[in-house]
Write an enzyme that holds these catalytic residues in place. Structure first.
Site, PDB file in Angstrom:
ATOM      1  N   HIS A 134       4.127   8.679   9.357  1.00 43.62           N
ATOM      2  CA  HIS A 134       5.594   8.756   9.337  1.00 43.62           C
ATOM      3  C   HIS A 134       6.243   7.471   8.862  1.00 43.62           C
ATOM      4  O   HIS A 134       7.458   7.341   8.903  1.00 43.62           O
ATOM      5  CB  HIS A 134       6.114   9.149  10.716  1.00 43.62           C
ATOM      6  CG  HIS A 134       5.616  10.484  11.171  1.00 43.62           C
ATOM      7  ND1 HIS A 134       5.196  10.733  12.462  1.00 43.62           N
ATOM      8  CD2 HIS A 134       5.443  11.645  10.493  1.00 43.62           C
ATOM      9  CE1 HIS A 134       4.805  11.995  12.553  1.00 43.62           C
ATOM     10  NE2 HIS A 134       4.942  12.560  11.378  1.00 43.62           N
ATOM     11  N   CYS A 145       4.924  -0.045  -8.831  1.00 40.60           N
ATOM     12  CA  CYS A 145       3.548  -0.571  -8.874  1.00 40.60           C
ATOM     13  C   CYS A 145       2.761  -0.301  -7.606  1.00 40.60           C
ATOM     14  O   CYS A 145       1.552  -0.561  -7.556  1.00 40.60           O
ATOM     15  CB  CYS A 145       3.556  -2.067  -9.182  1.00 40.60           C
ATOM     16  SG  CYS A 145       4.191  -3.107  -7.840  1.00 40.60           S
TER      17      CYS A 145
END
Length: 472
Positions: A134, A145
């Protein structure tokens, strides 16, 4: 202003009526179950641990369905307790640190966590051995990236939104995002895929402090059953998966895991918190070239606009020099501007006063100043420095030790930047089943009994009940 912990977590777990009543196994039954669990762990070839909110209650972070859990209190129309400490000062529990030792010993192969408190990473679990389903309140990620940035402050947004910072990679520079899911967000494949893979490989999935009601996460342990693996559940409330488990233990997680470690004859390692800050000394000649106008800044390493959550104020004085007036910096950014005769050298003494929750009141740093900025840079191995600081802190049981890990010069404006690492907390855990306790330097509280921690809470805001389950 960052969101409260309860508000963030209210996006994560579904409200249900299962598991509101706490159950405690009788002492002799609990002892037998702990012995049985220990034998299962000893025989295990691929142990996976699945954690929920109950693993962090002894850290001062409330659970959800316990008698003093967030949603239980809401359902009863009661106000949530005030935070005993800011969320970013929460320290790992005895169980968190026991898991670190089990991982180092090669016994624990992987951890799957539903929590967003970041305590598994802070405790020392390697990132590659952890899936945070979560998200993490202290983590930012670069969508371009893939770089991750673990902060010492709570990220100000939730729901995978853009934050106010950018990727520090010179070849990237994309806007960073928070990692905490909103209700409409699917569980990220980067976390879910390794979690599924390890559950399928597991011969034991040990579920600690979770109600096992959040879908689809709660179904992950069941994947072990298909390959002949077993499920063990340690929780104070009953769960919907109890009938699938080979062993269900109704007891406090810290007590159960401490018992396991005692039978295994393994020590629970101390927790040492190390924080970073940077000191920037900038200078410029006056127009007549007789004086140096200089500026001192004490800043976060996470950016000049980021706060230093562990520093309350900074006292600036001058060693053996009565010509300069001392100053106290009480608000961030900590900044001091002065003018000095060009030829004059001196030594700054900085007393950095730590905020509540740290293990000591302050740290002192001495800075010789001669306005000759060196062109030489210093960049030490951070992990080596951290290891030395930890060893010294544990040996002396002392906070406030510090060390330089990086120094560089900037041509314009002419500046010297020094990054420091400092020990801000040391906690030792007593493995005694009768008097489970934490020896901590925090706030002078040397013995905090774990049996009474459920009454404390970390939230500062009233949480909102979720409307639906998250999707995968």
């Amino acid at each position: 202003m960052s969101l409260g912990y309860a508000e963030k977590l209210s996006f994560i777990e579904d409200v249900g009526k299962v598991g509101m009543t706490e159950h405690f196994d009788p002492p002799h039954v609990l002892e037998e179950k702990i012995e049985r669990l220990t034998m299962m762990i000893q025989k295990s070839k691929h142990l996976v641990v699945f954690t929920g909110a109950g693993i962090s209650t002894s850290c001062g972070i409330p659970d959800f369905r316990g008698p003093k859990g967030i949603w239980t209190l809401q359902r009863e129309g009661k106000a949530l307790p005030e935070a005993s400490l800011p969320f970013h000062h929460a320290a790992p529990s005895m169980t968190h640190m026991a898991l670190v030792e089990l991982e180092k010993a090669g016994i624990l192969k992987f951890i799957i966590s539903q929590n967003i408190d970041g305590l598994h990473l802070r405790s020392g679990i390697p990132r590659e051995k952890l899936a945070e389903l979560h998200g993490n309140s202290f983590m930012e990620t670069c969508p371009s990236c893939g770089a991750e940035y673990l902060r010492d402050f709570e990220v100000e947004t939730i729901g995978l939104k853009d934050t106010s910072r950018r990727c520090s990679d010179a070849n990237c520079g994309a806007k960073l995002r928070d990692t905490v899911l909103d209700w409409e967000d699917a569980l990220p494949p980067k976390e879910m895929n390794p979690a599924e893979r390890h559950c399928k490989m597991a011969d034991i999935v040990l579920c600690l402090g979770t109600s096992l009601q959040i879908t689809p996460a709660c179904n992950l342990p069941l994947k072990a059953l298909r390959g002949g693996g077993k499920i063990v559940i340690v929780n104070l409330q009953k769960t919907p998966k109890d009938k699938k488990a080979s062993l269900v233990i109704h007891g406090r997680v810290d007590k159960v895991i401490s018992g396991v470690m005692e039978i295994l004859k393994m020590q629970i390692p101390p927790f040492v918190r190390i924080d970073l800050f940077q000191i920037i000394l900038s200078q410029a000649l006056s127009l007549d070239k007789k004086f140096v106008n200089w500026t001192l800044r004490i800043l976060s390493v996470h950016g000049q606009k980021a706060t230093l959550p562990f520093i309350k104020s900074v006292e600036v004085s001058f060693l053996d020099n009565q010509d300069f007036k001392s100053a106290t910096l009480e608000s961030q950014p900590f900044l001091l501007k002065r003018r000095t005769v060009k030829e004059k050298s001196f030594e700054l003494v900085l007393r950095l006063n730590f905020s509540e929750g740290c293990g000591s009141s302050h740290v002192e740093v001495n800075i010789p100043v001669d306005f000759k900025v060196s062109a030489d840079s210093l960049n030490l191995d951070k992990e080596v420095v951290f290891r030395r600081l930890r060893d010294e802190a544990v040996q002396d049981f002392f906070c406030g030790k510090n060390a330089v890990i990086e120094r560089k010069s900037i041509p314009f404006p002419k500046s010297e930047v020094t990054v420091y690492a400092t020990v801000t907390n040391v906690i030792r855990y007593t493995q005694d089943l009768k008097t489970l306790a934490i020896d901590s330097l925090s706030n002078g509280n040397m013995k905090r009994q774990l049996a009474s921690v459920n009454g404390s809470a970390i939230s500062r805001k009233r949480s909102r009940r979720p409307k639906r389950k998250s999707r995968y």
